[in-house]
Design a protein around this motif. Structure first.
Motif, mmCIF file in Angstrom:
data_model
loop_
_atom_site.group_PDB
_atom_site.id
_atom_site.type_symbol
_atom_site.label_atom_id
_atom_site.label_comp_id
_atom_site.label_asym_id
_atom_site.label_seq_id
_atom_site.Cartn_x
_atom_site.Cartn_y
_atom_site.Cartn_z
ATOM 1 N N VAL A 183 0.854 -1.182 0.000
ATOM 2 C CA VAL A 183 0.000 0.000 0.000
ATOM 3 C C VAL A 183 0.895 1.238 0.000
ATOM 4 N N ARG A 184 0.532 2.233 -0.787
ATOM 5 C CA ARG A 184 1.335 3.455 -0.810
ATOM 6 C C ARG A 184 1.178 4.230 0.493
ATOM 7 N N ALA A 185 2.139 5.074 0.761
ATOM 8 C CA ALA A 185 2.146 5.855 1.998
ATOM 9 C C ALA A 185 1.120 6.981 1.933
ATOM 10 N N TRP A 186 0.751 7.471 3.109
ATOM 11 C CA TRP A 186 -0.128 8.633 3.191
ATOM 12 C C TRP A 186 0.626 9.879 2.738
ATOM 13 N N GLU A 187 -0.125 10.887 2.318
ATOM 14 C CA GLU A 187 0.459 12.140 1.875
ATOM 15 C C GLU A 187 1.156 12.858 3.037
ATOM 16 N N PRO A 188 2.110 13.734 2.726
ATOM 17 C CA PRO A 188 2.739 14.533 3.787
ATOM 18 C C PRO A 188 1.767 15.570 4.330
ATOM 19 N N GLU A 189 2.105 16.137 5.491
ATOM 20 C CA GLU A 189 1.305 17.222 6.043
ATOM 21 C C GLU A 189 1.536 18.492 5.217
#
Length: 468
Positions: A421-427
């Motif tokens: 699964v791809r990572a979550w977006e940065p803040e």
């Protein structure tokens, strides 16, 4: 929803882990690691995932040296704070698992989840774990026309994925009323694949069982680095052939894993023990679990000592994937949960809130759980349960066991194994996305409660924002 201020008991507690531990007494953490050691398997995290994995590894191969490393005490995280739902619901959707492995594999995963409910009940009985377990199933209610429409759609969808009449069924009005009288309920389904538990009792009993098998649990031992062949702590390094990360909602605090899984907050309140006259008006003699079809959903149980434990989202996410480790809950969340609880059961308004707490769950970018072991590096993990971890951890622990032992089994062939699964977006994108999603969910529920007959478009927009 108009929020009223929740009445609090004189002994009200906010945080301090959870009511589940308050009723038992917080455990005194065991000894930390006393220096460098070698093991066959090192497990990071003494929650349900880590404990179940250790349990099945020692059962399968008693000669293994299995070491569990825990920052606080066994069951400190979500394992000791959840709603006590031992549910067969999938962590994710069968459609997403089917994309890579086909629909039959997704159905096998669902059936494995149903079986995991009974496996937890079986092990608890075999090991003498008294966890207030009652397999009364789960009732899911709709309290508006739009919710009723989603309930019918959900039932049809479940039929398409192989759920039979024995797995889930629509309740006729007379049976719905006989089971559980929810104010404003217009329809409901019931499934047998769910059991009530007392979460901290299960965690404490499971920790005792694995220690009895010879597993070493080192508490007050934070892991600062997970690398090939080793888990590093301030008190020493564990060198092991396999190092398994079982940290769920706390995964974001580990260096190198900040964006793997989002630490999503869920909050709970529990009432004082309710008198018989209140239960006469509510029913709930079967002690089934209770959920609803709102977008900003709730979950509840009738406890062994006749309270109602009632949960929902509260503040869903802290900026930068921060985690409030002690479980403090904001006052407005307590008030909102009380308001919703008393709208479900007006008779509960004569009671008060005895305890409020929060915990974090792990949410992957595609909202589906994963289990993985890389034999080249010896590194492995399981998690991303999206709030269904009480049961999913058991299936994950058995699967990790088979993967570590290089067994080719039905479990290692399930479609969540080795899922990437791809990572979550940065803040600030994470914060904006999550808070926008739940803001839209609240608005959608408010519109539907004012008489909409179809699901609000706002909820559909919210789903698109985060891929829910």
């Amino acid at each position: 929803m108009s929020t009223m201020s929740a009445p609090l008991s004189p002994g009200f507690v906010n945080g301090d882990v959870s009511f589940w531990y308050r009723s038992l007494g917080l455990p005194v953490p065991g000894d930390p690691l006393g220096g460098d050691i070698e093991a066959d398997v090192a497990i990071v995290g003494a929650g349900y995932t880590g404990l179940w994995t250790a349990y099945y590894l020692k059962k399968a191969r008693p000669s293994l040296r299995v070491v569990v490393l825990e920052k606080e005490f066994a069951g400190f995280g979500a394992s000791g704070r959840n709603g006590g739902w031992l549910t067969g619901a999938l962590a994710g959707t069968p459609e997403r698992y089917a994309k890579t492995h086909g629909p039959d594999a997704a159905r096998r995963l669902q059936r494995s989840m149903f079986g995991a409910v009974d496996e937890v009940v079986r092990v608890a009985a075999e090991e003498g774990i008294e966890a207030d377990i009652v397999k009364g199933g789960i009732t899911t209610v709709a309290r508006s026309a739009a919710q009723a429409g989603r309930l019918r759609e959900d039932l049809a969808w479940q039929r398409d994925w192989g759920w039979t009449e024995e797995d889930v069924r629509l309740l006729p009005p007379e049976e719905m009323d006989a089971r559980l009288r929810v104010n404003g309920a217009v329809s409901a389904t019931w499934s047998p694949h769910c059991a009530r538990i007392q979460p901290a009792k299960l965690a404490r009993g499971l920790a005792r069982a694995v220690r009895d098998l010879g597993v070493e649990i080192y508490e007050r031992t934070p892991v600062t680095e997970i690398a090939r062949g080793r888990a590093v702590t301030p008190h020493g390094t564990v060198t092991a052939g396999h190092v398994l990360r079982c940290t769920e909602g706390f995964t974001a605090t580990i260096p190198g894993h900040h964006r793997d899984w989002l630490p999503m907050n869920s909050s709970m309140i529990v009432t004082e023990p309710l008198p018989e006259k209140v239960w006469d008006s509510i029913g709930w003699a079967g002690r089934e679990l209770l959920g609803d079809m709102a977008h900003y959903y709730m979950y509840a149980q009738r406890t062994a000592d006749d309270r109602i434990a009632f949960g929902g989202r509260g503040k869903p996410y802290l900026y930068g994937s921060k985690v409030d480790e002690r479980g403090h809950t904001h006052a407005w969340t307590v008030d909102a949960l009380w308001d919703l609880l008393t709208s479900f059961f007006p008779a509960v308004g004569s009671s008060r809130v005895a305890h409020a707490w929060s915990g974090v769950l792990g949410v992957p970018r595609d909202w589906c759980a994963t289990v993985h072991v890389d034999h080249t590096t010896g590194l492995g993990w399981a998690g991303g349960y999206t709030g269904h971890g009480v049961t999913t951890t058991n299936l994950a622990g058995r699967t990790l066991c088979d993967l570590v032992l290089r067994r080719e089994t039905e479990l290692t062939a399930l479609p969540w194994v080795d899922r990437r699964v791809r990572a979550w977006e940065p803040e600030p994108l994470r914060w904006l996305g999550v808070h926008s999603m739940y803001r839209l969910y609240r608005l959608a529920d408010a519109r539907e409660n004012r008489g909409m007959t179809r699901t609000s478009a706002l909820a559909k927009i919210a789903n698109k924002i985060t891929g829910h």
